[in-house]
Design an enzyme around this catalytic site. Structure first.
Site, PDB file in Angstrom:
ATOM      1  NE  ARG A 231      16.463   1.857   3.777  1.00 41.77           N
ATOM      2  CZ  ARG A 231      15.932   2.780   4.584  1.00 41.77           C
ATOM      3  NH1 ARG A 231      14.729   2.614   5.091  1.00 41.77           N
ATOM      4  NH2 ARG A 231      16.587   3.875   4.898  1.00 41.77           N
TER       5      ARG A 231
ATOM      6  CD  GLU B 298      11.386   3.089  -0.859  1.00 42.21           C
ATOM      7  OE1 GLU B 298      11.827   4.200  -0.511  1.00 42.21           O
ATOM      8  OE2 GLU B 298      11.059   2.211  -0.054  1.00 42.21           O
TER       9      GLU B 298
ATOM     10  CG  HIS C 138      10.668   5.245   2.727  1.00 37.33           C
ATOM     11  ND1 HIS C 138      11.771   4.699   2.131  1.00 37.33           N
ATOM     12  CD2 HIS C 138      11.028   5.403   4.037  1.00 37.33           C
ATOM     13  CE1 HIS C 138      12.745   4.550   3.010  1.00 37.33           C
ATOM     14  NE2 HIS C 138      12.310   4.971   4.184  1.00 37.33           N
TER      15      HIS C 138
END
Ligand code: MLT
Length: 533
Positions: A232, A261, A279
């Site tokens: 993360r 994000e 991601h």
């Protein structure tokens, strides 16, 4: 109209098909926050990935919401505590993309080690930069893994196969797990940083792990350390990483996740030695198919009142436990409902005791079902398996959970007793083929199938022996339009009272209850409502 589910981020076609088989599915990707807030009240379920924030504001507007499904592992974008207090179940798919995330980590390690991005770019620009692109081997290097959970341990196994020394730190993981994966345990993060050529983080993002690797931690590492973050954004402090790359402390970094994000412009993007991906850790065909299917199945189960395997705000149980305690869930809920109808909501405390074979499994799920039944008459549909404990605590009800191997004449027995008087107790068991049987009410041995409802009367103990009492009650109820299936008069007298159970074949009007209260010798009458009501 069936239950409605809103899907705000893409999930696999397999998952969508599973949802559509029983639910009304609305897909709305790229939905603006304001619009989401304005429509969320129309949905029973919400399926998200990492970009939708399920915070207090959203949950407060989600009046019908019963379950949030996270298509993936990380739930840092969901306020689980608040969801719990609202009775909203949160489920995820924690095992589905583990291997993909581990393989992405390995891809970063190999690519960073052999300078693949730079070599690729140079060659395509007509440069043959052999010396500059020379890499190093993984063999013999030390990989420091922060967090030895599902992904961390999968990375450990893969790195070991490259001949790396694998060390890790994780205060929540047992010695045995470290041993099983052949990983050396480091006492703390500082020791791990100081000993690692590569550091890869694999923890969830929590208050504890946010900025866990910052300026100080990076300064402890050997010069030329390589950092990987597929977990993360923000677990490795981004500003500290930028500085450490700029001064050469960190030789290279592989970053899949970012603090904010989506992001298309970031200081980390300016470094040649930083490899970034948007991601993608869990983004493989296989993982996404599994993630979508798993989350969809769990959302359907949650809406059907079942126990999804990966519910995050309920005690998680394995498949065997779920299968074994599942028949006792309706029993416990019935006991809760019956308790309130016979004795009222307990004011101070309540004990739920599981006895016999059922104690081989995790019985806290039965407590949740009991509390749901107990509080539903006062809290209505608000109370669910998720928030029963929370609501009980708010009412100052202390919950005592007890277990005993001895179930007397039964294989398994669940007994509940409250602190509002000695009569406040009920026991039930499961009996083939009729299902739930109440075996005790306030100390009286009984044999009652609660599904059809019952009138429970307490008599003056001396009146039980008077002739005509059964006939008198029967006639009185008959005159009041109540058809009787079965009558049972207990012979025991406890504290001067006896008990009579009347199982009706249909509904019992309140007027009949009032009439019965006036019958000679009757001390108290309670109506146990049937499943039809
Ligand atoms: C996860 O939490 O499952 C992964 O980071 C992938 C994703 O966010 O969808």
């Amino acid at each position: 109209m069936g239950a409605r589910v809103l899907v705000t981020e893409p999930i696999s076609i397999e998952g969508l098909r599973t949802l559509a088989a029983s639910l009304d599915v609305v897909e709305s990707f790229d939905i603006e926050r304001e619009e989401l807030l304005s429509i969320i009240g129309e949905f029973d379920a919400l399926i998200i990935r990492s970009l939708t924030s399920v915070d207090r504001e959203l949950l407060e507007r989600a009046e019908r919401l019963r379950v949030v499904g996270r298509a993936g592992v990380g739930v840092d974008n969901i306020d689980i505590t608040f969801a719990t207090s609202r009775g909203v179940m949160v489920v995820n798919a924690p095992e589905s993309n583990v291997i993909s995330a581990a393989e992405h980590t390995m891809a970063f390690m190999l690519a960073l080690t052999r300078n693949l991005p730079a070599a690729d770019r140079d060659l395509k620009h007509g440069v043959w930069p052999e010396a500059k692109s020379r890499g190093v081997e993984l063999l013999g290097k030390t990989l420091g893994i922060v967090g030895l959970g599902r992904v961390g341990s999968a990375v450990a196994v893969r790195a070991a196969s490259f001949g790396m020394r694998v060390i890790a730190c994780d205060p929540y993981i047992s010695e045995e797990r470290f041993r099983n994966f052949g990983v050396e345990r480091m006492p703390d993060l500082d020791t791990l940083m100081a000993a690692s050529d590569y550091v890869s983080v694999h923890t969830p993002k929590t208050e504890e792990t946010c900025d866990m690797i910052g300026e100080r931690e990076l300064s402890l590492a050997p010069d030329g350390v390589r950092i990987i973050n597929c977990a993360r954004g923000g677990i490795v402090n981004e500003a500290a990483l930028v500085d450490a790359l700029a001064d050469g402390k960190v030789a290279a970094a592989g970053i899949d996740v970012f603090e904010g994000e989506p992001v298309t412009d970031h200081p980390l993007f300016s470094f040649e030695q930083v490899l970034v991906t948007p991601h993608l850790g869990g983004s493989t065909e296989e993982a996404q198919s599994r993630v979508g299917q798993t989350v969809a199945e769990q959302v359907v189960e949650a809406l059907a009142g079942l126990l999804p395997r990966y519910a995050l705000n309920m005690p998680v149980a394995d498949a065997e436990t779920l299968a074994s305690v599942a028949p006792f869930m309706p029993l416990s809920e019935t006991l809760g409902r019956a308790y309130t109808q016979l004795f009222g909501v307990p004011t101070a405390g309540v004990e739920i005791r599981c006895s016999g074979e059922v104690t081989r499994y995790r019985t806290e799920l039965l407590t949740l079902a009991f509390l749901k039944g107990l509080l539903s008459s006062v809290e209505g549909d608000e109370v669910t398996l998720v928030n029963g404990r929370h609501l009980a605590r708010e009412r100052g009800i202390e919950i005592i959970e007890a277990r005993s191997t001895d179930a007397g004449n039964f294989t398994s027995l669940v007994t509940v007793s409250g602190s509002n008087g000695s009569r406040g107790s009920l026991s039930a068991t499961l009996m083939a083929p009729h299902g739930i049987r109440i075996t005790e009410i306030g100390g009286f041995e009984v044999d009652l199938m609660p599904a059809g409802g019952a009138l429970v009367c307490w008599f003056d103990g001396e009146a039980v022996d008077r002739p005509g009492i059964v006939g008198g009650v029967g006639t009185m109820l008959g005159d009041a339009g109540v058809n009787i299936n079965r009558m049972e008069v207990g012979r025991e007298v406890i504290d001067g009272r006896a008990i009579m159970l009347i199982s009706p074949s249909g509904d019992v009007p309140q007027s009949a209850v009032e009439l019965l209260k006036g019958h000679p010798g009757v001390l108290e009458v309670r109506l146990l409502r049937s499943d039809r009501d």
